[in-house]
Every structure is written in C-alpha cells, then in structure tokens.
Design a protein around this motif. Sequence first.
Motif, PDB file in Angstrom:
ATOM      1  N   ILE A 122       0.836  -1.211   0.000  1.00  0.00           N
ATOM      2  CA  ILE A 122       0.000   0.000   0.000  1.00  0.00           C
ATOM      3  C   ILE A 122       0.861   1.247   0.000  1.00  0.00           C
ATOM      4  O   ILE A 122       0.599   2.218  -0.738  1.00  0.00           O
ATOM      5  CB  ILE A 122      -0.947  -0.022   1.225  1.00  0.00           C
ATOM      6  CG1 ILE A 122      -1.951  -1.172   1.088  1.00  0.00           C
ATOM      7  CG2 ILE A 122      -1.679   1.316   1.357  1.00  0.00           C
ATOM      8  CD1 ILE A 122      -2.816  -1.366   2.307  1.00  0.00           C
ATOM      9  N   LEU A 123       1.908   1.254   0.823  1.00  0.00           N
ATOM     10  CA  LEU A 123       2.792   2.423   0.854  1.00  0.00           C
ATOM     11  C   LEU A 123       3.487   2.637  -0.499  1.00  0.00           C
ATOM     12  O   LEU A 123       3.654   3.792  -0.938  1.00  0.00           O
ATOM     13  CB  LEU A 123       3.835   2.249   1.972  1.00  0.00           C
ATOM     14  CG  LEU A 123       3.297   2.296   3.406  1.00  0.00           C
ATOM     15  CD1 LEU A 123       4.415   2.036   4.407  1.00  0.00           C
ATOM     16  CD2 LEU A 123       2.646   3.649   3.695  1.00  0.00           C
ATOM     17  N   LEU A 124       3.889   1.531  -1.114  1.00  0.00           N
ATOM     18  CA  LEU A 124       4.516   1.679  -2.423  1.00  0.00           C
ATOM     19  C   LEU A 124       3.549   2.274  -3.447  1.00  0.00           C
ATOM     20  O   LEU A 124       3.911   3.138  -4.240  1.00  0.00           O
ATOM     21  CB  LEU A 124       5.012   0.313  -2.918  1.00  0.00           C
ATOM     22  CG  LEU A 124       6.291  -0.225  -2.258  1.00  0.00           C
ATOM     23  CD1 LEU A 124       6.588  -1.631  -2.762  1.00  0.00           C
ATOM     24  CD2 LEU A 124       7.469   0.688  -2.556  1.00  0.00           C
ATOM     25  N   VAL A 125       2.298   1.810  -3.410  1.00  0.00           N
ATOM     26  CA  VAL A 125       1.311   2.356  -4.346  1.00  0.00           C
ATOM     27  C   VAL A 125       1.094   3.840  -4.087  1.00  0.00           C
ATOM     28  O   VAL A 125       1.031   4.661  -5.022  1.00  0.00           O
ATOM     29  CB  VAL A 125      -0.010   1.575  -4.222  1.00  0.00           C
ATOM     30  CG1 VAL A 125      -1.117   2.263  -5.022  1.00  0.00           C
ATOM     31  CG2 VAL A 125       0.159   0.149  -4.702  1.00  0.00           C
ATOM     32  N   VAL A 126       0.986   4.210  -2.812  1.00  0.00           N
ATOM     33  CA  VAL A 126       0.777   5.625  -2.490  1.00  0.00           C
ATOM     34  C   VAL A 126       1.959   6.462  -2.957  1.00  0.00           C
ATOM     35  O   VAL A 126       1.801   7.539  -3.553  1.00  0.00           O
ATOM     36  CB  VAL A 126       0.542   5.786  -0.970  1.00  0.00           C
ATOM     37  CG1 VAL A 126       0.552   7.261  -0.582  1.00  0.00           C
ATOM     38  CG2 VAL A 126      -0.774   5.153  -0.579  1.00  0.00           C
ATOM     39  N   PHE A 127       3.157   5.957  -2.688  1.00  0.00           N
ATOM     40  CA  PHE A 127       4.344   6.752  -3.024  1.00  0.00           C
ATOM     41  C   PHE A 127       4.587   6.817  -4.524  1.00  0.00           C
ATOM     42  O   PHE A 127       5.029   7.841  -5.039  1.00  0.00           O
ATOM     43  CB  PHE A 127       5.566   6.149  -2.319  1.00  0.00           C
ATOM     44  CG  PHE A 127       6.797   7.003  -2.410  1.00  0.00           C
ATOM     45  CD1 PHE A 127       6.912   8.164  -1.657  1.00  0.00           C
ATOM     46  CD2 PHE A 127       7.828   6.668  -3.270  1.00  0.00           C
ATOM     47  CE1 PHE A 127       8.031   8.956  -1.753  1.00  0.00           C
ATOM     48  CE2 PHE A 127       8.956   7.452  -3.367  1.00  0.00           C
ATOM     49  CZ  PHE A 127       9.063   8.604  -2.598  1.00  0.00           C
ATOM     50  N   LEU A 128       4.277   5.715  -5.231  1.00  0.00           N
ATOM     51  CA  LEU A 128       4.567   5.678  -6.657  1.00  0.00           C
ATOM     52  C   LEU A 128       3.459   6.274  -7.515  1.00  0.00           C
ATOM     53  O   LEU A 128       3.706   6.662  -8.660  1.00  0.00           O
ATOM     54  CB  LEU A 128       4.819   4.234  -7.112  1.00  0.00           C
ATOM     55  CG  LEU A 128       6.031   3.534  -6.507  1.00  0.00           C
ATOM     56  CD1 LEU A 128       6.126   2.108  -7.017  1.00  0.00           C
ATOM     57  CD2 LEU A 128       7.307   4.281  -6.838  1.00  0.00           C
ATOM     58  N   VAL A 129       2.231   6.365  -6.984  1.00  0.00           N
ATOM     59  CA  VAL A 129       1.106   6.849  -7.785  1.00  0.00           C
ATOM     60  C   VAL A 129       0.600   8.190  -7.287  1.00  0.00           C
ATOM     61  O   VAL A 129       0.541   9.180  -8.031  1.00  0.00           O
ATOM     62  CB  VAL A 129      -0.043   5.809  -7.796  1.00  0.00           C
ATOM     63  CG1 VAL A 129      -1.233   6.341  -8.580  1.00  0.00           C
ATOM     64  CG2 VAL A 129       0.435   4.498  -8.375  1.00  0.00           C
ATOM     65  N   ILE A 130       0.247   8.255  -6.008  1.00  0.00           N
ATOM     66  CA  ILE A 130      -0.395   9.468  -5.495  1.00  0.00           C
ATOM     67  C   ILE A 130       0.598  10.615  -5.385  1.00  0.00           C
ATOM     68  O   ILE A 130       0.312  11.751  -5.781  1.00  0.00           O
ATOM     69  CB  ILE A 130      -1.056   9.173  -4.128  1.00  0.00           C
ATOM     70  CG1 ILE A 130      -2.131   8.093  -4.309  1.00  0.00           C
ATOM     71  CG2 ILE A 130      -1.653  10.441  -3.535  1.00  0.00           C
ATOM     72  CD1 ILE A 130      -2.813   7.695  -3.019  1.00  0.00           C
ATOM     73  N   VAL A 131       1.769  10.324  -4.851  1.00  0.00           N
ATOM     74  CA  VAL A 131       2.763  11.395  -4.682  1.00  0.00           C
ATOM     75  C   VAL A 131       3.173  12.004  -6.023  1.00  0.00           C
ATOM     76  O   VAL A 131       3.206  13.226  -6.173  1.00  0.00           O
ATOM     77  CB  VAL A 131       3.986  10.864  -3.905  1.00  0.00           C
ATOM     78  CG1 VAL A 131       5.111  11.898  -3.889  1.00  0.00           C
ATOM     79  CG2 VAL A 131       3.591  10.528  -2.478  1.00  0.00           C
TER      80      VAL A 131
END
Length: 712
Positions: A436-445
């Motif tokens: 989940i953190l990877l998705v947030v960092f790679l997509v949302i950020v």
Amino acid sequence: MRRVVFLTLLAVMATCKGAEYKVVCYYTNWAQYRPTPWKYYPEDIDPALCTHVIYAFAKMVNHQLAPFEWNDDNTEWSTGMYERFMTRLSQNNGPTPKSLLAVGGWNFGTQPFKDMTSSAANRRTFIETSITYLRERGFDGLDLDWEYPHAEDKTNFALLVQELREAYDAEVVPAGKERLLLSAAVSAGKTHIEAGYDIPTLARYLDFINLMAYDFRGTGGDTGTGHHSLLQALPTETGDDATLNAAWAVDRWISDGAPPSKLVLGIPLYGRSFTLSSPSNTGVNAPITGRGPAQTYTREAGVMSYYEVCTMLNTGGTRVWNEQDKLLYAYKDNLWVGYDDETSVRAKVEWLRDRGLGGAMVWSLDFDDFKATTCAEHPYPLLKAVNQALLGYTPEVVTMATGAPPTSDNKPGATETSDGDKPTQPATDNDSLIVILLVVFLVIVPLLVAAIVSYRFRAEIRKRCQNQAEKYRTENTRRNPDDRGNGTKIDEEFVLPIRKNPRQLPTQPRPPDVILTVQPDQHKFKDPDSVSNASKSSGGRRRLDFDNMENRRREAYQKTTEVKMAQSGRVYTKTVPPNPPPKPSLPPPKPLRTLPPKYPHNPRGLSHNVPHPKGPGTAVSYTDTMPTRVAIGYPMYQSTPVAPGGPPPRPLVLTRPNHPPPKPPARPPRPPTHSMSADLVEVDIDDSAAFQTLRLKFGNDELYHTQVETEI
C-alpha cells in the motif's frame, strides 16, 4: 518551493528506475532447424520475460530489406514466422513487448553494408523502403547488426544512423502505433571500437545500444582456455588481455560519449568450449588443441547451449565458480567450457545496475533451457534470473506452447514454487502495508507533485502575460489617445505592435493585361471539315508582336480552341499577359570560306575540256603542266596547293568527244504547297483601341475572317 519540487521529482525518478530497465531478447529464425526436441519456434517465446524481442535476421537485396529464411513471410500454404512471432508477443499477460527486426549478422558479412552506405542515394533507398517493410509486417523498430564496420566505414555508418532517425521521426505514424525504434548491436572489442564507431553520433540518434560483451575468446587463435564473457579482468591479465571483459568495454563506450542509460549489456546464454591437451590440466589458460567438438543440438564446434552444459554436468562434469573474479567454467575429460549460470548472471546484472546501465540483453532465447528438462524445474532459468536481479521479481509467465506448465506468481510478497499443486504463501500484514505504501508513493505522490508543478507553471505564465499586456496598454495609451482626448484607451484589450518584415521585397507594379476577344462568324466557314482541318493547321491567335514566330507556335493550341468556340456560337475571351521582352539578336553569321579556283572538268571524268592553241582536233599530244591528280578522274576542287614547278612533265593524250553528254532525268514536279496567313492591320489611336483583322487561309480557301479588338 522549486527546490522542493525538483528534489521530489528526483526521488520519484530514482524510485521508478526499475520500470526503465530493458530486457532485450534475441530470437533466431534458424533455430527451427535444430534436431528434436530442441527445435525453437515463435510459440516457444515467453513474452512476459522480455521488454524488447528482436527477430534475427533479415538480409538486404538491392539495398532493401528482404526475408532471410524461406518461411519468414506468409506463403499460400503456411503462415510465416513474422506473423507467428507477432501473434506470440501479443499473448502476454501484461504489456506487449516491443518487436524489432535485426538486419545483418556475422554470416551476412560486411560488404552489403559497405555498398548500401557508400552513397546518399543507396542509403535513401534503404531508409525509405525499411519504413514500409517494417510497418507492413507489424514491427516496432529496426536493429542494425553490422559485424563490423571498418575505419573507412565509420563516417558512413554514422550517416546511416542519423538519416534513419530523421526519417523515422518525420514519418506520419499510423493510428494506434508509435514511432519506429532504432537500435544497434555493437562490438565490445578494442580494435572494432576504435576503428568503426562514431560513438557520440550513435549515442545521439540510437534509442539504445546492445553491447555484445561476449565472444572475447573461443572464436579462433586461442592457445589456452579462457572465459569468453568475463565480467572483469583477471589479476594475471595485462596488456590487450586486460581489455577482454565487459567492464572494460562499458567503460570505453561511456568515456567516448555513450550515456550509460542507453547501454544494454549483452549476456550470453551459451558457452564457448575447448579441447584440453591434457585432462589433468583443467584451469584457466590450460593448453588446448583447438575448439571443443560440435554438440548434438547446436552442431557448431566450440559452442554449447546452456542445456547442453547442464547435460555435461549431469553426466559427471565438474563446475568451478570463482566468487572473487566472477569466473565460471566446467570440464569433463578433455572438454572445457566457459559459460554463465544463474549465479554468474545475477552477479552481472547487479554490476550493471550499480553502473547505471539501461538494462540487459541476452543472446539468444533458444540457448536457454526453455523446456525445463535439463537445468531446472521451470523454463528459462537464466532469463528468469536476469528479470529477478534486474526488476526485483520474476514476471508472471505465459503458458508455453510446448506444454510446459507456467510458474507461480513471483511478484514481491509471493514465494516461488516449482510444483503447480502447492499454493503460494499468503502475504503477511506487513507485506500488505508495504504494498500500500509503495502504491501511495509511486502513484499518489507523483500526481500531487505534477499538479503543484502545473499550477505554479500556469500562474507564472499568467503573470507574465498580464505584465506584457500592461506594458503594451501603456505604450498604446501614450502614443494613440482616443478621440475624447482624456488620455485613456480601451480597458480590456491591448494591441501588439506590428513590425514589417525588413526582408520582404517591395512588390513590383504589374503591367495591365491584354484582353483578346474573338467574335463568332458562322458565314466565314465553308463546311465543318474545313474548320476541322483549320484547327489542325499551324495558325493561332497572335499578340501585338505578330512577327514573332515562336509566339505563333506556342499559341497554336489556343487558336484551335478559339476557332471551335467561334463555330459553336459562343464568345471566347482570354486574358493574356503582355508580350515578353524581345530576345537579343543573334550575332551576324561568319563569312564563308572562299573556295579554290575551279578547274575545267569533263562530266564523264575521262578528259579535260582544255582549249588548245591549234584549235579542236581528234587527238592532240602535248605536255600537261597541271597536276596529274587534278587532271584525271579527281574532284574538280583541289584544296592542296601545287608546289612551284609542278610535277615532272609527261605526254598526255586528250580526246575531244564528238557527242554531247546525256541530260539528267527531269525532276518530278513538286506538289502544291498550302500556306496559312493572318493579317493584322489597323490601329485607331484616338479611341485607344486596336482593331485587328484576323484572316485564316488554307491554300486559296479562306476559312476564317474576323476583327479582333485589343485594348491598349
């Protein structure tokens, strides 16, 4: 704020670096001829394990791409390998890998490339036809495999790459396609690098460069054993031997101008073998008697596929791995082979990641254990090791056409299993949180950063536009106040100053055109055939310069149109430009050369009609002082002067004929000639108009007679 955004972008780029790596795989169209069961077809490709798949090879015919094998293209009775190749790549579970067509190769030789690049016309033929060839067969790009350009080919090869890139960029890309890719397979040897490659030009115009970091040894001239694809030089190697490794080749290409991100390191999936002089001496640089014998399936001396090396190890061979030097080889009896396995492949991939290279290239797919029957329990063990070390996970593979079972999901958080019946290990809560953190960092950020950068950019543009508008509004108010005289100007608009182009030439006034009108006169024509004959004749409408014969020929067709339209009862009006300036007069002709004096000559060429002092007689003997060549049977003109005194005298008998010569036959009478004439006469100065009488004759018959009014 700008520094924060820039640093954030750098962090995102560094995090997404894995997505930019290339895994370039070569497919060979001659592996289909290997003995069963190791024949290799397009259906054996696993598209999930490659980002780019290159079809090797095509050839050139008349500087144009052409199929190399008989079944590359479709035939009436079978589907070609090109189409089967494209169909297999489209069956991937994820994105379809890019497909390229390689032209050249070792067996193709270098002469066709020399001929093609020797002139701009030949290069243009190859480039223009390559676009059509690639698009018709569905390829995404072209791979140049010239092995190898010499010193005299260095400039031409660079020009070929530059012109290919410019043509591919200028192409109108078909709907649903992207611009064509351009790559090249280049040598890693010192001699070839220095002689044949303009590295800055190649690096500028190529999308990526496949560095063939193999075959350093084992191709001939070796006196001892040695690995053909060393990662780095051995401690005992010096001089030129220290350049026979991948690390030296990469450093040389980078130092000469190639960006690391465009270099793709070549990793062989085969080994080079030698025959030992003594089975007891099996180390590196051990004496040899030559290359190793040809194997059952690859059938080439000195070459062993990975599955053939595994067969040797499974039947009593010995594997030797030197961790410090990253050196791997195996031997059995008097057979010695240097090769790569999963361990050495991971070491090479980790090294290229540390150097910042663009990815890995493998030669070739058919050398790996693609059937999973000899080296490992899953197909493509070496190619999967490349993906695992380069991307951090093994992609989900496609079911093999040969019936081999697909492997389990090996993405982060899953465990690889060789038995299809065993379930994968469920991911833990920590693993889920990491995902989940990877998705947030790679997509949302990245999305937030992009939105912030876009907002700041638009605000800056809006501010600059307002300042510019205020500037022009102020200047316009100061220079052009409105009619009310209060010094104000329009509030909501501004006027940009219009500057005249200083390079624009002033327009020249054009003289008025001459209007020529032809009125129909049905009574002037005798019959339709006469009009038809007149249309085919060499008359024509004339301009004011009626003595110009060239105008009459040029306007013959126009006159024919006028005659036909006048016959049909319509008025024909044509606007013609004024007469061109008269041509300069020709220089006077040179005077003809005067001919030599004419000697009296008898038409029959038998005697001279020379008057004699004694009068006419039947036979007279006297000394002839004229040149003999002129007097008897020679032309009547003598161009060579006679020497003073002439030839020695000799008696000459002249006989006067008693009958006149026969008259020549009368010439046949000439056929009557027909001419056409057109008279253009009167001009009325007071009315500023010229009335011209146009008379069209054919022989003695008058075909057309009218008046033409011409404005002056």
